[in-house]
Design a protein around this motif. Structure first.
Motif, PDB file in Angstrom:
ATOM      1  N   PRO A 226       0.838  -1.203   0.000  1.00 26.54           N
ATOM      2  CA  PRO A 226       0.000   0.000   0.000  1.00 26.54           C
ATOM      3  C   PRO A 226       0.872   1.252   0.000  1.00 26.54           C
ATOM      4  O   PRO A 226       2.018   1.222   0.445  1.00 26.54           O
ATOM      5  N   ASP A 227       0.339   2.354  -0.524  1.00 27.00           N
ATOM      6  CA  ASP A 227       1.054   3.626  -0.492  1.00 27.00           C
ATOM      7  C   ASP A 227       1.344   3.989   0.953  1.00 27.00           C
ATOM      8  O   ASP A 227       0.523   3.763   1.846  1.00 27.00           O
ATOM      9  N   GLN A 228       2.522   4.561   1.185  1.00 25.64           N
ATOM     10  CA  GLN A 228       2.930   4.959   2.531  1.00 25.64           C
ATOM     11  C   GLN A 228       3.304   6.432   2.493  1.00 25.64           C
ATOM     12  O   GLN A 228       4.096   6.858   1.664  1.00 25.64           O
ATOM     13  N   ARG A 229       2.707   7.213   3.384  1.00 20.00           N
ATOM     14  CA  ARG A 229       2.995   8.639   3.460  1.00 20.00           C
ATOM     15  C   ARG A 229       3.237   9.042   4.901  1.00 20.00           C
ATOM     16  O   ARG A 229       2.594   8.535   5.805  1.00 20.00           O
ATOM     17  N   CYS A 230       4.120   9.991   5.093  1.00 20.53           N
ATOM     18  CA  CYS A 230       4.355  10.548   6.421  1.00 20.53           C
ATOM     19  C   CYS A 230       3.314  11.636   6.650  1.00 20.53           C
ATOM     20  O   CYS A 230       3.150  12.543   5.833  1.00 20.53           O
ATOM     21  N   VAL A 231       2.592  11.540   7.771  1.00 22.18           N
ATOM     22  CA  VAL A 231       1.445  12.408   8.030  1.00 22.18           C
ATOM     23  C   VAL A 231       1.476  12.912   9.468  1.00 22.18           C
ATOM     24  O   VAL A 231       1.843  12.180  10.395  1.00 22.18           O
ATOM     25  N   ASP A 232       1.083  14.161   9.657  1.00 23.60           N
ATOM     26  CA  ASP A 232       0.845  14.678  11.001  1.00 23.60           C
ATOM     27  C   ASP A 232      -0.451  14.033  11.482  1.00 23.60           C
ATOM     28  O   ASP A 232      -1.500  14.216  10.876  1.00 23.60           O
ATOM     29  N   PRO A 233      -0.401  13.249  12.575  1.00 23.95           N
ATOM     30  CA  PRO A 233      -1.595  12.521  13.004  1.00 23.95           C
ATOM     31  C   PRO A 233      -2.740  13.414  13.477  1.00 23.95           C
ATOM     32  O   PRO A 233      -3.892  12.977  13.483  1.00 23.95           O
ATOM     33  N   LEU A 234      -2.474  14.657  13.819  1.00 25.88           N
ATOM     34  CA  LEU A 234      -3.542  15.545  14.282  1.00 25.88           C
ATOM     35  C   LEU A 234      -4.174  16.327  13.142  1.00 25.88           C
ATOM     36  O   LEU A 234      -5.401  16.410  13.041  1.00 25.88           O
ATOM     37  N   THR A 235      -3.361  16.909  12.272  1.00 24.88           N
ATOM     38  CA  THR A 235      -3.887  17.757  11.205  1.00 24.88           C
ATOM     39  C   THR A 235      -4.084  17.010   9.893  1.00 24.88           C
ATOM     40  O   THR A 235      -4.720  17.535   8.989  1.00 24.88           O
ATOM     41  N   ARG A 236      -3.504  15.803   9.776  1.00 24.07           N
ATOM     42  CA  ARG A 236      -3.535  14.973   8.565  1.00 24.07           C
ATOM     43  C   ARG A 236      -2.769  15.608   7.403  1.00 24.07           C
ATOM     44  O   ARG A 236      -2.950  15.251   6.259  1.00 24.07           O
ATOM     45  N   GLU A 237      -1.879  16.579   7.694  1.00 29.49           N
ATOM     46  CA  GLU A 237      -1.049  17.187   6.658  1.00 29.49           C
ATOM     47  C   GLU A 237       0.100  16.254   6.323  1.00 29.49           C
ATOM     48  O   GLU A 237       0.692  15.627   7.201  1.00 29.49           O
ATOM     49  N   GLU A 238       0.444  16.171   5.022  1.00 29.60           N
ATOM     50  CA  GLU A 238       1.568  15.361   4.588  1.00 29.60           C
ATOM     51  C   GLU A 238       2.859  16.044   5.025  1.00 29.60           C
ATOM     52  O   GLU A 238       2.999  17.262   4.917  1.00 29.60           O
ATOM     53  N   LEU A 239       3.798  15.253   5.567  1.00 28.91           N
ATOM     54  CA  LEU A 239       5.075  15.754   6.059  1.00 28.91           C
ATOM     55  C   LEU A 239       6.219  15.139   5.267  1.00 28.91           C
ATOM     56  O   LEU A 239       6.054  14.087   4.646  1.00 28.91           O
ATOM     57  N   PRO A 240       7.414  15.742   5.325  1.00 30.05           N
ATOM     58  CA  PRO A 240       8.580  15.108   4.717  1.00 30.05           C
ATOM     59  C   PRO A 240       8.855  13.766   5.393  1.00 30.05           C
ATOM     60  O   PRO A 240       8.622  13.604   6.599  1.00 30.05           O
ATOM     61  N   SER A 241       9.350  12.804   4.642  1.00 33.82           N
ATOM     62  CA  SER A 241       9.534  11.444   5.168  1.00 33.82           C
ATOM     63  C   SER A 241      10.462  11.385   6.372  1.00 33.82           C
ATOM     64  O   SER A 241      10.286  10.534   7.244  1.00 33.82           O
ATOM     65  N   TYR A 242      11.445  12.301   6.475  1.00 33.40           N
ATOM     66  CA  TYR A 242      12.359  12.249   7.619  1.00 33.40           C
ATOM     67  C   TYR A 242      11.642  12.490   8.943  1.00 33.40           C
ATOM     68  O   TYR A 242      12.135  12.117  10.001  1.00 33.40           O
ATOM     69  N   ARG A 243      10.458  13.080   8.918  1.00 37.11           N
ATOM     70  CA  ARG A 243       9.698  13.305  10.150  1.00 37.11           C
ATOM     71  C   ARG A 243       9.111  12.012  10.716  1.00 37.11           C
ATOM     72  O   ARG A 243       8.668  11.984  11.852  1.00 37.11           O
ATOM     73  N   CYS A 244       9.077  10.950   9.895  1.00 37.10           N
ATOM     74  CA  CYS A 244       8.555   9.659  10.349  1.00 37.10           C
ATOM     75  C   CYS A 244       9.650   8.629  10.583  1.00 37.10           C
ATOM     76  O   CYS A 244       9.421   7.628  11.248  1.00 37.10           O
ATOM     77  N   GLU A 245      10.811   8.851  10.007  1.00 41.76           N
ATOM     78  CA  GLU A 245      11.875   7.858  10.081  1.00 41.76           C
ATOM     79  C   GLU A 245      12.453   7.775  11.484  1.00 41.76           C
ATOM     80  O   GLU A 245      12.567   8.774  12.185  1.00 41.76           O
ATOM     81  N   SER A 246      12.823   6.579  11.870  1.00 42.77           N
ATOM     82  CA  SER A 246      13.415   6.345  13.176  1.00 42.77           C
ATOM     83  C   SER A 246      14.721   7.128  13.287  1.00 42.77           C
ATOM     84  O   SER A 246      15.574   7.055  12.409  1.00 42.77           O
ATOM     85  N   GLY A 247      14.862   7.880  14.331  1.00 36.04           N
ATOM     86  CA  GLY A 247      16.073   8.661  14.535  1.00 36.04           C
ATOM     87  C   GLY A 247      16.097   9.940  13.733  1.00 36.04           C
ATOM     88  O   GLY A 247      17.097  10.628  13.705  1.00 36.04           O
ATOM     89  N   GLY A 248      15.000  10.258  13.054  1.00 36.79           N
ATOM     90  CA  GLY A 248      14.933  11.477  12.251  1.00 36.79           C
ATOM     91  C   GLY A 248      14.951  12.711  13.127  1.00 36.79           C
ATOM     92  O   GLY A 248      14.633  12.680  14.314  1.00 36.79           O
ATOM     93  N   VAL A 249      15.339  13.817  12.553  1.00 38.92           N
ATOM     94  CA  VAL A 249      15.420  15.075  13.282  1.00 38.92           C
ATOM     95  C   VAL A 249      14.112  15.823  13.115  1.00 38.92           C
ATOM     96  O   VAL A 249      13.611  15.979  12.014  1.00 38.92           O
ATOM     97  N   ASP A 250      13.557  16.289  14.219  1.00 36.70           N
ATOM     98  CA  ASP A 250      12.354  17.115  14.175  1.00 36.70           C
ATOM     99  C   ASP A 250      12.780  18.573  14.065  1.00 36.70           C
ATOM    100  O   ASP A 250      13.640  19.041  14.800  1.00 36.70           O
ATOM    101  N   ASP A 251      12.210  19.292  13.128  1.00 35.79           N
ATOM    102  CA  ASP A 251      12.483  20.720  12.979  1.00 35.79           C
ATOM    103  C   ASP A 251      11.429  21.515  13.726  1.00 35.79           C
ATOM    104  O   ASP A 251      10.279  21.120  13.810  1.00 35.79           O
ATOM    105  N   ASP A 252      11.831  22.682  14.221  1.00 35.88           N
ATOM    106  CA  ASP A 252      10.859  23.587  14.837  1.00 35.88           C
ATOM    107  C   ASP A 252      10.039  24.237  13.739  1.00 35.88           C
ATOM    108  O   ASP A 252      10.568  24.636  12.711  1.00 35.88           O
ATOM    109  N   ASP A 253       8.732  24.315  13.948  1.00 36.92           N
ATOM    110  CA  ASP A 253       7.910  25.053  12.998  1.00 36.92           C
ATOM    111  C   ASP A 253       7.866  26.516  13.428  1.00 36.92           C
ATOM    112  O   ASP A 253       8.541  26.934  14.358  1.00 36.92           O
ATOM    113  N   GLU A 254       7.065  27.334  12.764  1.00 38.62           N
ATOM    114  CA  GLU A 254       7.027  28.762  13.077  1.00 38.62           C
ATOM    115  C   GLU A 254       6.527  29.054  14.493  1.00 38.62           C
ATOM    116  O   GLU A 254       6.744  30.126  15.026  1.00 38.62           O
ATOM    117  N   ASN A 255       5.856  28.092  15.136  1.00 35.83           N
ATOM    118  CA  ASN A 255       5.369  28.277  16.501  1.00 35.83           C
ATOM    119  C   ASN A 255       6.345  27.759  17.546  1.00 35.83           C
ATOM    120  O   ASN A 255       6.054  27.791  18.730  1.00 35.83           O
TER     121      ASN A 255
END
Length: 86
Positions: free
Chosen positions: A15-44
Protein backbone atom coordinates in the motif's frame (compact mmCIF):
# COMPACT_ATOMS: atom_id res chain seq x y z
CA UNK A 1 -2.16 -13.69 -19.70
CA UNK A 2 -3.44 -10.29 -18.54
CA UNK A 3 -5.26 -11.81 -15.56
CA UNK A 4 -2.14 -13.72 -14.49
CA UNK A 5 -0.03 -10.56 -14.66
CA UNK A 6 -2.59 -8.63 -12.60
CA UNK A 7 -2.67 -11.39 -9.98
CA UNK A 8 1.10 -11.51 -9.63
CA UNK A 9 1.30 -7.73 -9.39
CA UNK A 10 -1.46 -7.58 -6.76
CA UNK A 11 0.23 -10.19 -4.56
CA UNK A 12 3.52 -8.32 -4.44
CA UNK A 13 2.18 -4.79 -4.14
CA UNK A 14 2.49 -2.70 -1.02
CA UNK A 15 0.00 0.00 0.00
CA UNK A 16 1.05 3.63 -0.49
CA UNK A 17 2.93 4.96 2.53
CA UNK A 18 3.00 8.64 3.46
CA UNK A 19 4.35 10.55 6.42
CA UNK A 20 1.45 12.41 8.03
CA UNK A 21 0.85 14.68 11.00
CA UNK A 22 -1.59 12.52 13.00
CA UNK A 23 -3.54 15.55 14.28
CA UNK A 24 -3.89 17.76 11.20
CA UNK A 25 -3.53 14.97 8.57
CA UNK A 26 -1.05 17.19 6.66
CA UNK A 27 1.57 15.36 4.59
CA UNK A 28 5.07 15.75 6.06
CA UNK A 29 8.58 15.11 4.72
CA UNK A 30 9.53 11.44 5.17
CA UNK A 31 12.36 12.25 7.62
CA UNK A 32 9.70 13.31 10.15
CA UNK A 33 8.55 9.66 10.35
CA UNK A 34 11.87 7.86 10.08
CA UNK A 35 13.41 6.35 13.18
CA UNK A 36 16.07 8.66 14.54
CA UNK A 37 14.93 11.48 12.25
CA UNK A 38 15.42 15.07 13.28
CA UNK A 39 12.35 17.11 14.18
CA UNK A 40 12.48 20.72 12.98
CA UNK A 41 10.86 23.59 14.84
CA UNK A 42 7.91 25.05 13.00
CA UNK A 43 7.03 28.76 13.08
CA UNK A 44 5.37 28.28 16.50
CA UNK A 45 8.50 26.75 18.04
CA UNK A 46 6.99 23.26 18.34
CA UNK A 47 8.12 20.06 16.68
CA UNK A 48 5.93 17.75 14.63
CA UNK A 49 6.65 14.04 14.63
CA UNK A 50 4.78 12.22 11.90
CA UNK A 51 3.28 8.77 11.61
CA UNK A 52 3.06 6.65 8.48
CA UNK A 53 -0.37 6.50 6.85
CA UNK A 54 -0.98 3.59 4.48
CA UNK A 55 -3.29 3.57 1.47
CA UNK A 56 -4.69 7.09 1.72
CA UNK A 57 -4.75 9.77 -0.95
CA UNK A 58 -3.44 13.35 -0.95
CA UNK A 59 -5.35 16.43 -1.97
CA UNK A 60 -4.06 19.97 -1.34
CA UNK A 61 -1.41 18.67 1.06
CA UNK A 62 -3.90 16.79 3.28
CA UNK A 63 -4.16 13.01 3.47
CA UNK A 64 -7.59 11.41 3.51
CA UNK A 65 -8.51 7.79 3.93
CA UNK A 66 -5.99 5.10 4.66
CA UNK A 67 -4.92 3.86 8.06
CA UNK A 68 -2.01 4.25 10.46
CA UNK A 69 -2.00 0.43 10.61
CA UNK A 70 -0.37 -1.16 7.55
CA UNK A 71 -2.07 -4.51 8.21
CA UNK A 72 -5.49 -2.81 8.02
CA UNK A 73 -4.96 -1.94 4.34
CA UNK A 74 -2.61 -4.75 3.24
CA UNK A 75 -5.15 -7.22 1.83
CA UNK A 76 -2.66 -9.33 -0.15
CA UNK A 77 -4.55 -9.12 -3.45
CA UNK A 78 -6.59 -11.68 -5.36
CA UNK A 79 -5.36 -15.26 -5.12
CA UNK A 80 -2.72 -14.64 -2.47
CA UNK A 81 -2.37 -16.79 0.59
CA UNK A 82 -2.56 -15.28 4.04
CA UNK A 83 -5.22 -13.39 5.89
CA UNK A 84 -7.02 -10.42 4.42
CA UNK A 85 -7.34 -7.09 6.16
CA UNK A 86 -10.45 -6.16 8.04
Amino acid sequence: MGVLAATITACGSEPDQRCVDPLTREELPSYRCESGGVDDDDENGSTTRGSYDYGGSVRSGKVSGGSFSKSAVDTGGFGCSGSGGG
